[in-house]
Scaffold this motif. Structure first.
Motif, PDB file in Angstrom:
ATOM      1  N   ASP A 188     -64.883 -30.375 -15.300  1.00 51.80           N
ATOM      2  CA  ASP A 188     -63.949 -31.685 -14.726  1.00 51.80           C
ATOM      3  C   ASP A 188     -64.019 -31.650 -13.226  1.00 51.80           C
ATOM      4  OD1 ASP A 188     -62.892 -32.102 -17.189  1.00 51.80           O
ATOM      5  OD2 ASP A 188     -61.210 -30.672 -16.976  1.00 51.80           O
ATOM      6  N   SER A 189     -63.542 -32.650 -12.681  1.00 55.21           N
ATOM      7  CA  SER A 189     -63.842 -32.573 -11.108  1.00 55.21           C
ATOM      8  C   SER A 189     -62.469 -33.148 -10.541  1.00 55.21           C
ATOM      9  CB  SER A 189     -65.096 -33.664 -10.611  1.00 55.21           C
ATOM     10  OG  SER A 189     -64.647 -34.813 -10.732  1.00 55.21           O
ATOM     11  N   PHE A 190     -62.310 -32.486  -9.205  1.00 52.12           N
ATOM     12  CA  PHE A 190     -61.215 -33.060  -8.562  1.00 52.12           C
ATOM     13  C   PHE A 190     -61.178 -33.102  -6.999  1.00 52.12           C
ATOM     14  CE2 PHE A 190     -61.254 -28.312  -7.977  1.00 52.12           C
ATOM     15  CZ  PHE A 190     -60.848 -27.979  -6.745  1.00 52.12           C
ATOM     16  N   GLU A 191     -60.337 -33.931  -6.505  1.00 49.22           N
ATOM     17  CA  GLU A 191     -60.627 -34.497  -5.029  1.00 49.22           C
ATOM     18  C   GLU A 191     -59.120 -34.353  -4.689  1.00 49.22           C
ATOM     19  OE1 GLU A 191     -63.394 -37.603  -3.176  1.00 49.22           O
ATOM     20  OE2 GLU A 191     -61.037 -38.514  -3.353  1.00 49.22           O
ATOM     21  N   ILE A 192     -58.833 -33.609  -3.422  1.00 49.01           N
ATOM     22  CA  ILE A 192     -57.734 -33.476  -2.828  1.00 49.01           C
ATOM     23  C   ILE A 192     -57.802 -34.068  -1.407  1.00 49.01           C
ATOM     24  CG2 ILE A 192     -55.537 -32.276  -2.024  1.00 49.01           C
ATOM     25  CD1 ILE A 192     -56.635 -29.987  -4.226  1.00 49.01           C
ATOM     26  N   GLU A 193     -57.122 -35.074  -1.290  1.00 46.62           N
ATOM     27  CA  GLU A 193     -57.191 -35.859   0.146  1.00 46.62           C
ATOM     28  C   GLU A 193     -55.844 -35.538   0.743  1.00 46.62           C
ATOM     29  OE1 GLU A 193     -58.980 -40.002   1.410  1.00 46.62           O
ATOM     30  OE2 GLU A 193     -57.040 -40.146   0.948  1.00 46.62           O
ATOM     31  N   ALA A 239     -63.540 -24.799  -5.337  1.00 43.49           N
ATOM     32  CA  ALA A 239     -63.638 -25.812  -4.437  1.00 43.49           C
ATOM     33  C   ALA A 239     -65.061 -25.500  -3.857  1.00 43.49           C
ATOM     34  CB  ALA A 239     -62.655 -25.431  -3.409  1.00 43.49           C
ATOM     35  N   THR A 240     -65.757 -27.052  -3.968  1.00 44.90           N
ATOM     36  CA  THR A 240     -67.231 -26.772  -3.443  1.00 44.90           C
ATOM     37  C   THR A 240     -67.655 -27.536  -2.443  1.00 44.90           C
ATOM     38  OG1 THR A 240     -67.398 -28.810  -5.003  1.00 44.90           O
ATOM     39  CG2 THR A 240     -67.957 -26.379  -5.865  1.00 44.90           C
ATOM     40  N   GLN A 241     -66.502 -28.439  -1.735  1.00 44.97           N
ATOM     41  CA  GLN A 241     -66.748 -28.949  -0.662  1.00 44.97           C
ATOM     42  C   GLN A 241     -65.336 -29.220   0.335  1.00 44.97           C
ATOM     43  OE1 GLN A 241     -68.676 -33.174  -1.127  1.00 44.97           O
ATOM     44  NE2 GLN A 241     -68.766 -32.512  -3.315  1.00 44.97           N
ATOM     45  N   ASN A 253     -56.761 -36.317  11.109  1.00 49.34           N
ATOM     46  CA  ASN A 253     -55.758 -36.934  10.446  1.00 49.34           C
ATOM     47  C   ASN A 253     -56.331 -36.884   8.930  1.00 49.34           C
ATOM     48  OD1 ASN A 253     -57.801 -38.927   9.976  1.00 49.34           O
ATOM     49  ND2 ASN A 253     -56.645 -40.421  11.059  1.00 49.34           N
ATOM     50  N   CYS A 254     -57.220 -36.296   8.515  1.00 49.60           N
ATOM     51  CA  CYS A 254     -57.685 -36.222   7.119  1.00 49.60           C
ATOM     52  C   CYS A 254     -58.561 -35.223   6.673  1.00 49.60           C
ATOM     53  CB  CYS A 254     -58.442 -37.647   6.381  1.00 49.60           C
ATOM     54  SG  CYS A 254     -58.632 -37.744   5.015  1.00 49.60           S
ATOM     55  N   VAL A 255     -58.321 -34.371   5.905  1.00 52.12           N
ATOM     56  CA  VAL A 255     -59.423 -33.344   5.128  1.00 52.12           C
ATOM     57  C   VAL A 255     -59.237 -33.813   3.744  1.00 52.12           C
ATOM     58  CG1 VAL A 255     -59.625 -31.143   4.836  1.00 52.12           C
ATOM     59  CG2 VAL A 255     -59.116 -31.578   6.922  1.00 52.12           C
ATOM     60  N   THR A 256     -60.532 -33.537   3.022  1.00 49.43           N
ATOM     61  CA  THR A 256     -60.804 -33.816   1.720  1.00 49.43           C
ATOM     62  C   THR A 256     -61.418 -32.621   1.298  1.00 49.43           C
ATOM     63  OG1 THR A 256     -61.164 -36.097   2.312  1.00 49.43           O
ATOM     64  CG2 THR A 256     -61.648 -35.231  -0.090  1.00 49.43           C
ATOM     65  N   ILE A 257     -60.758 -31.915   0.070  1.00 47.46           N
ATOM     66  CA  ILE A 257     -61.399 -30.791  -0.605  1.00 47.46           C
ATOM     67  C   ILE A 257     -61.827 -31.523  -1.994  1.00 47.46           C
ATOM     68  CG2 ILE A 257     -60.698 -28.819  -1.895  1.00 47.46           C
ATOM     69  CD1 ILE A 257     -58.422 -28.401   0.201  1.00 47.46           C
ATOM     70  N   ARG A 258     -62.999 -31.111  -2.316  1.00 45.15           N
ATOM     71  CA  ARG A 258     -63.363 -31.348  -3.615  1.00 45.15           C
ATOM     72  C   ARG A 258     -63.832 -30.065  -4.478  1.00 45.15           C
ATOM     73  NH1 ARG A 258     -66.677 -35.624  -0.887  1.00 45.15           N
ATOM     74  NH2 ARG A 258     -65.270 -37.382  -0.674  1.00 45.15           N
ATOM     75  N   HIS A 290     -49.273 -35.205   4.042  1.00 44.93           N
ATOM     76  CA  HIS A 290     -49.410 -36.067   2.497  1.00 44.93           C
ATOM     77  C   HIS A 290     -50.789 -35.633   1.937  1.00 44.93           C
ATOM     78  CE1 HIS A 290     -45.996 -38.736   3.858  1.00 44.93           C
ATOM     79  NE2 HIS A 290     -46.587 -38.825   5.096  1.00 44.93           N
ATOM     80  N   CYS A 291     -50.422 -35.642   0.781  1.00 48.23           N
ATOM     81  CA  CYS A 291     -51.670 -35.415  -0.197  1.00 48.23           C
ATOM     82  C   CYS A 291     -51.819 -36.358  -1.615  1.00 48.23           C
ATOM     83  CB  CYS A 291     -52.097 -34.167  -0.638  1.00 48.23           C
ATOM     84  SG  CYS A 291     -51.146 -33.437  -2.136  1.00 48.23           S
ATOM     85  N   ALA A 292     -52.935 -36.660  -1.936  1.00 43.82           N
ATOM     86  CA  ALA A 292     -53.257 -37.438  -3.072  1.00 43.82           C
ATOM     87  C   ALA A 292     -54.275 -36.648  -3.804  1.00 43.82           C
ATOM     88  CB  ALA A 292     -53.641 -38.671  -2.735  1.00 43.82           C
ATOM     89  N   VAL A 293     -54.185 -36.442  -5.183  1.00 46.12           N
ATOM     90  CA  VAL A 293     -55.028 -35.683  -5.865  1.00 46.12           C
ATOM     91  C   VAL A 293     -55.686 -36.539  -6.894  1.00 46.12           C
ATOM     92  CG1 VAL A 293     -55.161 -33.828  -7.717  1.00 46.12           C
ATOM     93  CG2 VAL A 293     -53.630 -33.692  -5.846  1.00 46.12           C
TER      94      VAL A 293
END
Ligand SMILES: [Zn+2]
Ligand SMILES: [Zn+2]
Length: 389
Positions: A188-193, A239-241, A253-258, A290-293
């Motif tokens: 599966d893949s995930f992204e956390i903003e 976490a690869t990115q 103002n933003c970091v993204t983890i994938r 704040h975060c969105a998954v």
């Protein structure tokens, strides 16, 4: 033991096809020339050929000498990867940034070899459906297997069983591994903003630091496999990115983890998504960000049907002599898992030789081993020729 003699006779032809495909790699759903090459070969052997199934997929049907309702699917994948090849040999990729680094050039060639042999001999009952699948590397619902199925693959071409193989670096050429049940992981893949207002690097008190928040999250995500999963069950959260920030004196103002989640059991897999959401939300709350998954299930676990695994083992024994029926699990995923969700069947690994000096899957130094070609073609042929009750 014995490669089928007739297949050994045209091994040089297979090597030439494989080198041609290796030199002309195409990315997922761009396998236009590859599909044309495959279709032309199949037509020249007198098979009934259908193109454009699941985008660039090719399906061909061959009937045996003996009448039977039996219909067996044999599948190979055709796509390459976005990797700049580092090999120097004469059949290296002629396309910048695209390379057959997973050996699908070899898989396609082995199935073509089986088609050529079986079209000459037709020493089997019923029919064989040859499936040349695009976009294995894309995976998920958008990948080639799911798309071919959605576009009616198994309605148009009934397959009672379906078989595929992948080359396996680290296994000697002339060896084969297969086992019933789960063999390859789900993926599966995930992204956390993570977001906040952003501020001057010298005034961290003015907002929530999303870089620091991301750091806490990266560490905390590792507790999912170590603390939230049964220790006897395998789960990987990688976490690869991580993307964020443009200046040394600005807190962005933003970091993204994938990243990716790999599991074997449905329980471990099902546990991962809520755990990621919980950890991300909890840590964001603690720093004021704040975060969105976004979480996407991509590849199901590859599960071999018990009867089909037995059939594969028997067929493999006639070619390889002995078969490893208890290979170690791998957390690598495989798009063929979608086909195995739909039809009973079996996936096996064929030895590709040593895995040193970068001779591993998805490496810029990888090359499919030509010596494995007649083994794989013979295995597919043996499956077709095996008699079922
Ligand atoms: Zn691959
Ligand atoms: Zn592959």
């Amino acid at each position: 033991m014995p490669i089928i003699n007739r297949i050994a006779e045209f091994q040089d032809d297979m090597i030439a096809w494989r080198h041609h495909l290796h030199a002309h790699p195409e990315l997922s759903y761009q396998e236009v020339e590859t599909a044309k090459f495959v279709a032309e070969k199949l037509r020249s052997y007198g098979l009934e050929v259908h193109e454009g199934i699941g985008g660039t997929g090719v399906v061909a049907v061959l009937y045996g000498q003996e009448e039977s309702r039996r219909s067996i699917g044999l599948r190979a994948d055709m796509d390459a990867l976005a990797i700049e090849e580092r090999n120097e040999f004469s059949h290296r990729s002629t396309r910048k940034g695209v390379m057959h680094a997973c050996g699908h050039d070899g898989h396609t060639t082995m199935l073509l070899g089986a088609a050529r042999y079986l079209s000459e001999t037709r020493n089997f009952a019923g029919r064989i459906v040859f499936i040349f699948q695009p976009a294995e590397e894309m995976g998920g619902e958008d990948g080639g297997a799911a798309r071919m199925i959605r576009e009616g693959l198994f309605e148009s071409f009934r397959c009672d069983e379906i078989y595929g193989i992948h080359n396996w670096p680290g296994m000697d050429v002339g060896t084969f591994a297969v086992k019933a049940g789960p063999m390859m992981a789900s993926g599966d893949s995930f992204e956390i903003e993570i977001t906040s207002t952003g501020m001057h690097a010298a005034q961290p008190q003015k907002g929530a630091d999303v870089v620091l928040t991301a750091g806490h999250m990266l560490v905390a995500l590792q507790q999912i496999s170590s603390r939230n999963t049964d220790p006897l069950d395998a789960l990987v959260v990688s976490a690869t990115q991580i993307h964020g920030g443009d200046a040394y004196n600005v807190l962005p103002n933003c970091v993204t983890i994938r990243g990716t989640v790999r599991a074997f059991s449905p329980a471990a897999r099902a546990n991962a998504e809520p755990a990621i959401r919980r950890i991300a939300a909890g840590i964001a709350q603690s720093t004021g960000a704040h975060c969105a998954v976004n979480y996407e299930q991509q590849y199901p676990t590859l599960i071999n049907n018990e009867d089909a695994a037995q059939t594969a083992e028997q067929a493999a024994k006639t070619i390889f002599g002995k078969v490893d029926t208890n290979p170690p699990h791998t957390m690598i995923v495989e798009d063929f898992a979608f086909m195995l969700e739909d039809r009973p069947g079996c996936y096996g690994w064929i030895g590709n030789g040593p895995d040193d000096n970068g001779r591993i899957l998805h490496s810029a130094w990888f090359d499919f081993n030509n010596a494995a070609l007649p083994y794989g073609a013979s295995y597919f042929a043996a499956l077709a020729e095996s008699r079922f009750e």
